[in-house]
Design a protein around this motif. Structure first.
Motif, short mmCIF file in Angstrom:
data_model
loop_
_atom_site.label_atom_id
_atom_site.label_comp_id
_atom_site.label_asym_id
_atom_site.label_seq_id
_atom_site.Cartn_x
_atom_site.Cartn_y
_atom_site.Cartn_z
N GLY A 47 81.63 31.31 22.65
CA GLY A 47 82.29 31.73 21.42
C GLY A 47 82.29 30.73 20.28
O GLY A 47 82.74 31.05 19.18
N LEU A 48 81.80 29.51 20.53
CA LEU A 48 81.67 28.56 19.42
C LEU A 48 80.51 28.99 18.53
O LEU A 48 79.41 29.25 19.02
CB LEU A 48 81.41 27.15 19.97
CG LEU A 48 81.02 26.08 18.91
CD1 LEU A 48 82.21 25.76 18.02
CD2 LEU A 48 80.50 24.82 19.60
N ILE A 49 80.76 29.08 17.23
CA ILE A 49 79.73 29.47 16.26
C ILE A 49 79.78 28.47 15.11
O ILE A 49 80.84 28.23 14.52
CB ILE A 49 79.95 30.90 15.72
CG1 ILE A 49 79.99 31.91 16.87
CG2 ILE A 49 78.85 31.26 14.72
CD1 ILE A 49 80.40 33.31 16.42
N THR A 79 91.08 22.30 32.46
CA THR A 79 90.68 23.63 31.97
C THR A 79 89.23 23.88 32.34
O THR A 79 88.52 22.99 32.81
CB THR A 79 90.82 23.73 30.44
OG1 THR A 79 89.79 22.95 29.82
CG2 THR A 79 92.18 23.23 29.97
N HIS A 80 88.79 25.12 32.15
CA HIS A 80 87.38 25.45 32.35
C HIS A 80 86.65 25.54 31.01
O HIS A 80 85.56 26.09 30.93
CB HIS A 80 87.26 26.79 33.08
CG HIS A 80 87.80 26.75 34.48
ND1 HIS A 80 87.14 26.12 35.52
CD2 HIS A 80 88.96 27.25 35.01
CE1 HIS A 80 87.85 26.24 36.63
NE2 HIS A 80 88.96 26.91 36.36
N LEU A 81 87.27 25.01 29.98
CA LEU A 81 86.67 25.08 28.65
C LEU A 81 85.49 24.12 28.55
O LEU A 81 85.48 23.04 29.14
CB LEU A 81 87.71 24.74 27.58
CG LEU A 81 88.91 25.70 27.49
CD1 LEU A 81 89.91 25.20 26.45
CD2 LEU A 81 88.44 27.11 27.14
N THR A 82 84.51 24.53 27.76
CA THR A 82 83.28 23.74 27.59
C THR A 82 83.48 22.69 26.50
O THR A 82 83.88 23.02 25.39
CB THR A 82 82.10 24.65 27.20
OG1 THR A 82 81.96 25.66 28.20
CG2 THR A 82 80.81 23.86 27.08
N PRO A 83 83.21 21.42 26.80
CA PRO A 83 83.32 20.40 25.75
C PRO A 83 82.28 20.63 24.64
O PRO A 83 81.17 21.11 24.90
CB PRO A 83 83.02 19.09 26.50
CG PRO A 83 83.21 19.42 27.95
CD PRO A 83 82.85 20.86 28.10
N PHE A 84 82.64 20.29 23.43
CA PHE A 84 81.72 20.39 22.31
C PHE A 84 82.17 19.44 21.21
O PHE A 84 83.32 18.98 21.20
CB PHE A 84 81.66 21.82 21.75
CG PHE A 84 82.88 22.21 20.95
CD1 PHE A 84 82.95 21.96 19.58
CD2 PHE A 84 83.98 22.80 21.58
CE1 PHE A 84 84.07 22.30 18.85
CE2 PHE A 84 85.11 23.13 20.85
CZ PHE A 84 85.16 22.89 19.49
N VAL A 94 75.55 19.47 16.27
CA VAL A 94 76.37 20.11 17.29
C VAL A 94 75.98 19.54 18.65
O VAL A 94 74.80 19.56 19.03
CB VAL A 94 76.18 21.65 17.29
CG1 VAL A 94 77.02 22.28 18.39
CG2 VAL A 94 76.56 22.23 15.94
N GLU A 95 76.99 18.99 19.36
CA GLU A 95 76.77 18.48 20.70
C GLU A 95 77.45 19.43 21.68
O GLU A 95 78.67 19.63 21.64
CB GLU A 95 77.37 17.08 20.83
CG GLU A 95 76.73 16.05 19.90
CD GLU A 95 77.36 14.67 20.03
OE1 GLU A 95 78.30 14.54 20.83
OE2 GLU A 95 76.92 13.75 19.32
N VAL A 96 76.65 20.03 22.57
CA VAL A 96 77.20 21.00 23.51
C VAL A 96 76.23 21.15 24.68
O VAL A 96 75.01 21.04 24.50
CB VAL A 96 77.46 22.37 22.82
CG1 VAL A 96 76.15 23.00 22.36
CG2 VAL A 96 78.25 23.31 23.70
N TYR A 97 76.75 21.37 25.87
CA TYR A 97 75.93 21.56 27.07
C TYR A 97 74.91 20.43 27.25
O TYR A 97 73.78 20.66 27.70
CB TYR A 97 75.19 22.90 27.01
CG TYR A 97 76.06 24.11 27.27
CD1 TYR A 97 76.85 24.17 28.44
CD2 TYR A 97 76.09 25.17 26.38
CE1 TYR A 97 77.65 25.29 28.68
CE2 TYR A 97 76.89 26.29 26.64
CZ TYR A 97 77.68 26.34 27.78
OH TYR A 97 78.47 27.43 28.03
N GLY A 98 75.29 19.21 26.86
CA GLY A 98 74.39 18.08 27.02
C GLY A 98 73.25 18.04 26.02
O GLY A 98 72.33 17.23 26.14
N MET A 99 73.27 18.93 25.04
CA MET A 99 72.23 18.97 24.02
C MET A 99 72.79 18.51 22.68
O MET A 99 73.98 18.64 22.42
CB MET A 99 71.67 20.40 23.88
CG MET A 99 70.87 20.86 25.09
SD MET A 99 70.28 22.57 24.90
CE MET A 99 71.73 23.49 25.37
N GLN A 155 86.06 19.08 17.54
CA GLN A 155 85.58 18.85 18.90
C GLN A 155 86.66 19.31 19.87
O GLN A 155 87.83 19.46 19.51
CB GLN A 155 85.23 17.38 19.14
CG GLN A 155 86.40 16.43 19.26
CD GLN A 155 85.93 15.00 19.55
OE1 GLN A 155 84.87 14.58 19.11
NE2 GLN A 155 86.74 14.26 20.29
N GLY A 156 86.24 19.61 21.09
CA GLY A 156 87.20 19.99 22.11
C GLY A 156 87.97 18.76 22.59
O GLY A 156 87.37 17.74 22.96
#
Length: 1669
Positions: A409-411, A329-334, A360-365, A322-323
């Motif tokens: 870029g998270l895969i 930072t401007h990094l996206t939490p995941f 996978v939890e990202v962008y509120g999904m 996880q982040g």
């Protein structure tokens, strides 16, 4: 849709539609200056194929290759040509060509219609030819035409030419437009730059997406007018920026400019840490410098972002990555979370775990990948691929991996088995945490806890990242020395298995410098060790390394073979080591998924003619629908938008949107991943709201069929019924009627002395789309006789309730029956003639004197067409269904569910679009080919118009099913030939196979078959011939088969009847079964004897046949853990895990009863509990008629017969045994009444007829009507102990460890405090108002209820267990003919049906069958079963529902899947001389073959084929030579088995039973003995030891308790059970000698004399001393 128009000041114009259409336009001044694929623009067409060197290209591909741009990334796999004939439309037959031509008639509709004013721009001929090419190249893919027409429309409109509406004409949907816009066929879209359309818009408009009122185009979206963007100028460049858009203003990413409130503001900036200014995929930006991958695979092994490796066997849910520390930072939490579970797939009690769920939890999904489920997005089940939040997140399949990709870029990948990878870009350097480590470049500090502290203990580390899940029992694995280890003696064995990974010359050598293989190799050895050598584990371990190599762009070589880790691809695809991500995509697919053309993956590629829908390969008309980033399967219905909208994916690829609302007593909620309207908590009575659905109906094409197809003389009246069916009345009227009951077709309603009474009835059955029907049975009543002809009972007729062979004479010759060609003909002395082809065609012909006397479906024969639809009351029917209903025969058994009509528009051909209509018209052009060709001399009988219109009707009713035309043409051919008209060959023209003929016969298109009664063909045969099966030379027709001339039968006369009996055939004379008459083949006489029915049977009629039938039957039921209900209805529980005889025929001496045995193998029921104390049925074996049939739980849709695996359904030994699927049961049925069913889970039933009363034994009891003496042992003594009883019927299986369960108080019990809970769960069974209430008086539910409570208790309230036990009671009720009500719901025991089918509580045994299926299976129309019914347009192949062109082939009682190839066996004879292939036409192709010289024809693992020759010695001295000969060693001593580059001597002692538990061997060179080695193994569980000497690559090892000796041309295996297998390669064919014989030569080629190979006695005594061993 819009096109982009780059234009220069010198007149160059380039147009591209962002999809496929490219236009380049240059001024005339460039003439002679151009080059490239568009030619040189010199005014000459003949030199346009000029290459860069100035020479003309030799071919189009060569031209392309010469102008190819070299060195582009990602084009390593592209080619300049396609394979095969790519420039022609060369279908498999006339049908494909005609389909293409018919479809492309749409082009003519366009150019003569909406595009008629544009012919100066569009050459209709080129348009048409391009259409043909595209149709054929796409293997029938049709949607390209919409795009082509769109392109031509744009060209016309830009030239100022008006184009009329064309989309509705050819059924093309409007293009999809972005939010806040709509499609307009003539528009001048307003944009932020040009907000007002020009005044001359309507004359210069184009088809386009136009913004709604109040919105303007801003880039590629429609925005409110106050949110327009900016014009940014820099140097000589200007560009449009959307509001809020930021760009880099230079090449070093040091200045960033942003559009803000209509102004561009620029400021200094730089790339954040871990990224650099670079160009990626053509875009300049701050891109990650690199990326890091965390690998989780196996049991599981972890390879962190920093390349640290460790093992962790926790079975809980963990945060793996996880982040972290993202503040500022401007990094996206995941977050990536993985749930592990015990790895039961490799071991019953595993000590290791594997990944089960990836979250996978990202962008509120929240996205969930679950091993055995659809994918979830925020709790809603969704098909993949899917693109979410404008492409920020994509989920798709790449190779065998499911992949979640983000725009930053998270895969995350998961192979849905056990391999998970997480890839993060370098911008997250030092910003991750979890089990994958902190990604800081230091592999030594990866074990950081959530609080930032470090630990060295892996268990502590794992437990710290555990995600609590309420109610889940799990553990955090082991630590240190407690963890399981692989014994050193096993490592050597498994290291060889895994050596492929590290082999420096192997398939992965190129990857060794990219990814160090050592950790993968170690992990592979460990995993295989933990799985006890499981082959799948080997393959998965190697695949994990291969996948990671391919992820890094490394090219790996082929490593799978047909015998080593073969990868089975889904239907319509094939394996590739380097498969593209999304080759041959369905339309719309590439808008959702990301296609990485620079990387390929191991996976499955679509076969030619099939398209990738994102998860599989389908025909074009089965492509999914794609909308708003989501995927919907054809026919799928989904509720969205808080239950306010209902979406349906149509076959056209368009999503249909319907508004909806939930009912007053419903809430819109998500249940089990499905959004829908469900009952409110306080309203339990309402069911879930079902999605509305509708089947597209067929449009009208046939208003009135007026012409006559078969025109006979005016005087007689001729009526026929055929096809769907089509009716032709006596007076020449035509109509179509789809009722599926029994109807009076023709009847003499006014009999008199000269015109006797008669009646012809026809039973109709449905087929195909469930709309069409055909005649399946004909009943003729005349002269007091009832004559019944049943479909597929070829050559037979039912009279007086028995089967009679033809020819037949009744009523002292006043009615005769015989076979003419492929049909039966009955004719009376007063001129009535009835013809039926045992399939669908019925003809009734009456003399002219019957005019005005007839009635029925064939009309009144009064010379007037307009009153043919007269009912029995004399009034005219109001409709065709009303006519049928009026002539329906009432009160027939089995017709409770039949109807007199079909649903929807059944008399029209109404497709969804013009495409379907044109397909039908194209296909039916074949009719014109026939009537103008082979049937040209028969137009007086066949009206081409009626033939054509019937074809259209049948095509539409069958949803494109085409094979009916062959049968129709065959019927018309017969009519012509019967009238003496010559018919030319027509089968090859339209691709119809010849009919199948019985053994010793062949098909002849013009024949007069010789029979036992008429052995010589008539002199006028060739002028009065018919299509028929003709016996080969030396054979004659005898009933329904060809026999040698000396085996003809007898004519039997009784009263006024004469009938033919086959040689040896016996019949009952009379109605009381007191006299049996038999045809003696030696003298041709019939001999009659007085007999009576045996005990337990009575003389009666069953299924239309009078015979000594069983008075009743008894059923033994085995289910659950397991519970037994014996034949005499005694109940008991027995938890033995061995193999047991549950029922067999006993004391059969002196009876005519058929011996049989039913054997069941039980196993621990691990599906309900990890350590169960109960068992369930795993294998069911039936021994009968000298055959052994085996049903195995994990062998769906297949059965093993005499060791050979075959598809079901099958019919064996002329129908003595059939195996078929009935509902969800696999059922074995014998001709004497034994029936065995197995639901392939745990429910087994054995049914025996009453003739076996007192003649059975085994665990199902004695069957004597006394439930108190069931526990009889094999010796006849009785026991009261169930464990003793079960153990007595145990069948010994060598090497199997099992037990006989428990007895008495030792057996598990359900605690009283739990019973109340489980009794509520099971109460459905006994509920007096419930769905099974009607069954309570037939089957007492109490024992099922008790067993349900017990089983659910033992399964810890396992939901599947509850459903299984309720299903058991329901199935037994349905078996007894009880009607049960629906009891399943979407939330309680829902039952998922396979593709192309839907659930029914009362499904027919074999509705909508594939052609030929009914010849194999038994269809009991009086009983229905819970099961899955085929959807409209699909056919059952016996085990599933398929399109017509995917129906199986059926031959000699066996089933072959399309494209299935097997080695031919006649009831499994070992010859391997014929290879059979099932073609898509339904025909089985026969090809001769033979095995190679070093191969032998035999069965291995259930597959008959050619295998390497082996010499085998089994326990007990049974000895099989290389050539297949088997004998038994009958003396003691030493034997020279084989000599090649090595000699093998085997020693025997202790009689004939066992091979001694040591082997002595010697290796030889040309003359001298090099050395001996000695192996001694102490068996029976003791440790084995081995002394080894070796040279010249000869080596010995122990694998799975077997000694394995391997060398280049020789191998030997000596097993723990003292069996020896020797294999020698082909190069040694002529160099082998010894008792094993030669490698070549047929079986039994030499007589075995063991003394030839016995060694001197002193040798066996002193060999060890001689050589100091």
């Amino acid at each position: 849709f819009r096109s982009h128009w780059p234009m220069t000041d010198f007149g160059l114009l380039v147009q591209y539609d962002w999809e496929q259409y490219l236009l380049v336009k240059v001024p005339a001044s460039f003439m002679g200056k151009m080059c490239g694929m568009c030619g040189n623009f010199n005014g000459k067409k003949d030199d346009d194929l000029t290459t860069p060197s100035g020479s003309l290209a030799t071919s189009i591909p060569a031209l392309g290759k010469s102008w190819r741009v070299p060195g582009l990334p990602g084009e390593a796999y592209c080619t300049d040509d396609c394979t095969g004939q790519c420039n022609v439309c060369n279908g498999e037959s006339w049908i494909e060509r005609l389909e293409a031509e018919s479809f492309c008639q749409l082009v003519t509709l366009l150019t003569d219609g909406p595009l008629r004013d544009c012919k100066s721009l569009i050459d209709p001929k080129v348009f048409y030819e391009n259409c043909l090419f595209d149709y054929c190249m796409g293997k029938g893919y049709k949607k390209f035409l919409c795009k082509t027409a769109q392109i031509y429309t744009d060209a016309c409109q830009r030239a100022g030419i008006h184009v009329h509406d064309w989309r509705n004409l050819i059924g093309c949907p409007e293009p999809k437009c972005p939010a806040n816009s709509h499609f307009d066929s003539c528009a001048c879209p307003a944009t932020c730059e040009n907000p007002s359309p020009p005044a001359d818009c309507k004359t210069k408009c184009v088809a386009s997406c136009t913004c709604n009122d109040g919105f303007l185009w801003s880039g590629n979206t429609c925005v409110p007018k106050n949110q327009c963007g900016c014009i940014y100028s820099n140097g000589g460049q200007k560009r449009y920026l959307r509001a809020g858009e930021s760009i880099w203003a230079d090449t070093t990413c040091s200045t960033k400019c942003t559009c803000n409130s209509g102004q561009v503001v620029c400021e200094k900036a730089s790339c954040p840490d871990g990224s650099e200014c670079s160009i990626v995929e053509g875009i300049r930006g701050c891109h990650p410098v690199s990326h890091a991958i965390c690998n989780i695979y196996g049991d599981p092994h972890y390879n962190t972002f920093d390349n640290s490796t460790y093992n962790f066997q926790g079975t809980c849910t963990y945060t793996v990555a996880q982040g972290c520390h993202l503040e500022g930072t401007h990094l996206t939490p995941f977050a990536v979370i993985v749930e592990n579970e015990k790895w039961t797939e490799i071991h019953v009690n595993p000590s290791v775990s594997a990944a089960k769920v990836v979250v996978v939890e990202v962008y509120g999904m929240i996205l969930v990948l679950r091993r055995n489920q659809l994918h979830q997005v925020n709790g809603i089940l969704a098909n993949i691929p899917v693109s979410l939040d404008d492409g920020k997140v994509k989920v798709q399949q790449e190779g065998v991996e499911n992949v979640i990709l983000t725009d930053f870029g998270l895969i995350v990948t998961y192979d849905m088995v056990y391999h998970v990878t997480i890839t993060v870009p370098s911008s997250y350097h030092g910003k991750t945490c979890g089990l994958c480590g902190n990604f800081n470049g230091n592999k030594n500090d990866d074990f950081l806890l959530p609080d930032g502290k470090e630990t060295k203990d892996v268990k502590t580390f794992g437990a710290a990242w555990k995600v609590p899940v309420p109610g889940v029992v799990c553990d955090d694995g082991c630590s240190g020395d407690v963890c399981p280890k692989c014994p050193e003696n096993k490592k050597l064995v498994f290291e060889k298995d895994c050596s492929t990974i590290i082999n420096p010359l192997g398939p992965f050598a190129a990857c060794h410098n990219v990814i160090n293989p050592e950790s993968y190799f170690r992990d592979c050895v460990y995993d295989i060790c933990m799985s006890d050598g499981d082959n799948n584990t080997i393959c998965n371990s190697i695949a994990a390394y291969m996948t990671d190599c391919q992820n890094f762009g490394v090219t790996v070589k082929h490593w799978r073979t047909p015998t080593f880790c073969p990868l089975k691809c889904p239907a319509n695809s094939h394996y590739e080591i380097c498969a593209g991500s999304c080759d041959t995509p369905c339309p719309g697919l590439t808008e959702i998924i990301k296609c990485n053309i620079q990387t390929c993956f191991e996976g499955c590629m679509c076969d030619s003619g099939f398209f990738n829908n994102g998860t599989g390969c389908v025909k074009a008309d089965q492509c999914s629908c794609y909308e708003n980033g989501h995927t919907y399967k054809i026919g799928e219905s989904v509720i969205t938008k808080d239950c306010q909208e209902h979406l349906t994916c149509l076959a056209s690829g368009v999503i249909k949107h319907d508004t909806m609302t939930c009912g007053n007593n419903e809430d819109c909620v998500n249940k089990n991943g499905v959004l829908g309207c469900y009952p409110k908590p306080n309203d339990k009575k309402m069911g879930p709201k079902m999605n509305p659905c509708s089947t597209p109906q067929l449009r009208a094409i046939v208003e009135d069929i007026k012409s006559i197809t078969i025109l006979l003389l005016a005087s007689p009246g001729t009526c026929w019924v055929m096809g769907d069916p089509h009716y032709r009345t006596f007076d020449g009227d035509y109509y179509n009627f789809m009722g599926n009951c029994t109807y009076i077709v023709a009847k003499n309603c006014h009999p008199d002395k000269e015109h006797p009474e008669f009646e012809v009835q026809a039973m109709n059955e449905r087929f195909g789309s469930t709309k069409g029907t055909y005649v399946s049975e004909v009943i003729i009543k005349v002269y007091g006789q009832t004559i019944t002809i049943v479909q597929h009972e070829t050559g037979l007729v039912r009279i007086s309730n028995s089967l009679w062979y033809l020819p037949i004479s009744l009523a002292n010759g006043r009615a005769t029956l015989w076979q003419s060609g492929l049909s039966l003909v009955m004719e009376t002395d007063f001129g009535l003639l009835v013809q039926y082809d045992w399939e669908q065609y019925l003809l009734v012909k009456v003399p002219a004197s019957f005019m005005g006397k007839m009635c029925g479906m064939c009309g009144n024969f009064n010379g007037k067409k307009d009153d043919d639809l007269t009912t029995p009351s004399g009034s005219l029917a109001t409709s065709i269904p009303a006519l049928g209903k009026s002539w329906r025969v009432p009160g027939l058994p089995g017709e409770a569910y039949c109807t007199d009509d079909c649903t929807g528009q059944c008399n029209v051909c109404n497709g969804e679009s013009w495409i379907e209509r044109l397909e039908a018209e194209s296909f039916c052009q074949l009719v014109t080919l026939l009537t103008d060709g082979p049937l040209r001399d028969c137009k007086s009988l066949i009206d081409p118009k009626v033939f054509y219109e019937n074809c259209l009707f049948d095509y539409c009713m069958g949803k494109g099913y085409k094979k009916f035309l062959c049968k129709t043409a065959q019927i018309y051919t017969d009519a012509c030939q019967q009238a003496g008209i010559h018919v030319h060959d027509w089968r090859n023209i339209i691709g119809c196979p010849a009919p199948k003929c019985p053994a010793n016969s062949h098909f002849d298109s013009c024949a007069c078959p010789a029979t036992c009664e008429s052995p010589n063909a008539p002199a006028d045969c060739k002028t009065n011939c018919v299509e028929a099966c003709t016996c080969n030379d030396g054979f004659l027709w005898s009933g329904n088969k060809c026999v040698p001339k000396n085996q003809c039968g007898c004519i039997y006369s009784n009263g006024g009847q004469k009938r033919y009996l086959q040689a040896g055939e016996s019949i009952w004379d009379g109605d009381n079964c007191s006299k049996k008459c038999t045809c003696n083949p030696t003298n041709g006489h019939v001999i009659c004897n007085s007999v009576s029915c045996p005990s337990g049977t009575t003389c009666m009629v069953a299924n239309g046949i009078r015979e000594c039938h069983a008075v009743s039957q008894a059923t033994c039921t085995i289910y659950g853990d397991p519970h037994y209900i014996t034949f005499d209805n005694s109940t008991y529980d027995f938890q033995g895990t061995c193999t047991y005889t549950v029922a067999q025929g006993c004391h059969l001496e002196g009876t005519h009863l058929t011996p049989f045995a039913v054997i069941v193998e039980n196993e621990k029921w691990t599906e309900i509990k990890e350590n169960p104390n109960v068992s369930a049925a795993k294998v069911v074996v039936v021994e009968v008629y000298g055959m052994i049939l085996v049903l195995r739980r994990n062998q769906l849709h297949q059965i093993t017969v005499n060791g050979v695996i075959v598809n079901i359904p099958i019919s064996l030994d002329d129908g003595k045994i059939t195996v078929q699927q009935v509902g969800f049961q696999n059922v074995i049925t014998t001709d004497f009444g034994l029936i065995i069913s197995y639901d392939m889970i745990y429910h087994v039933t054995i049914t025996v007829p009453s003739s076996y009363l007192g003649k059975t034994c085994g665990m199902c009891g004695y069957y004597n009507g006394n439930k108190n003496d069931e526990f009889l042992l094999p010796d006849g003594k009785e026991t009261k102990d169930v464990k003793t009883f079960g153990a007595a019927w145990k069948v010994p299986v060598p090497g199997v460890v099992c037990d006989d369960g428990c007895s008495g108080d030792v057996c598990p019990k359900c605690p009283e405090n739990k019973k109340l809970v489980f009794e509520k769960d099971c109460s459905t069974i006994i509920n007096p108002l419930g769905p099974f209430a009607a069954c309570h008086n037939v089957i007492n539910p109490e024992s099922y209820f008790r067993d349900c409570v017990f089983d659910v208790c033992m399964g810890d309230r396992d939901h599947d267990m509850l459903c299984h036990i309720i299903t058991t009671y329901m199935t037994n009720c349905q078996n007894l003919g009880v009607t049960v009500e629906n009891w399943r719901t979407p939330t309680f025991c829902p039952l998922k049906c396979p593709a192309n089918s839907h659930y029914e509580i009362c499904a027919g045994s074999c509705d909508t069958p594939c052609p030929g299926l009914r010849e194999i299976v038994s269809c009991n129309i009086q009983t229905c079963f819970e099961g899955c019914m085929c959807n409209a347009g699909f056919f059952t192949n016996g085990s599933g529902c398929v399109k017509a062109d995917q129906c199986s082939c059926y031959e000699n009682g066996l089933t072959y899947k399309v494209s299935y190839i097997c080695v031919f066996i006649v009831l499994f004879k070992k010859d391997c001389q014929v290879r059979l292939t099932c073609l898509s036409s339904g025909i089985v192709k026969h090809e001769s073959m033979r095995c190679n010289s070093d191969e032998i024809c035999q069965v291995k693992n259930g597959v008959h084929g050619c295998y390497p020759r082996q010499c085998q010695l089994d326990t007990g001295g049974s000895f099989t030579l290389f050539n297949g000969t088997t004998w038994t060693i009958a003396s003691l001593g030493a034997f020279d088995f084989v000599q090649v580059s090595m000699a093998v001597y085997v020693f025997f002692e202790d009689g004939l039973v066992t091979v001694n538990n040591f082997i002595k061997m010697c290796f030889l060179n040309n003359a001298d003995i090099l050395f001996f080695f000695y192996i001694y193994m102490q068996l029976n569980g003791r440790k084995m030891s081995m002394a080894t000497l070796g040279t010249n690559q000869k080596f010995i090892k122990i694998i799975d308790h077997a000694v394995v000796v391997e060398m280049s041309a020789f191998s030997l295996i000596y097993s723990q059970s003292q069996e020896i297998t020797i294999t020698v390669s082909e190069e040694m064919v002529d160099k082998v000698c010894g008792a094993c014989g030669k490698l070549h030569g047929p079986p039994n080629a030499m007589r075995i004399n063991e003394t030839n190979f016995a060694l001197p006695e002193y040798f066996s005594r002193n060999i060890c001393n001689l050589y100091n061993l």
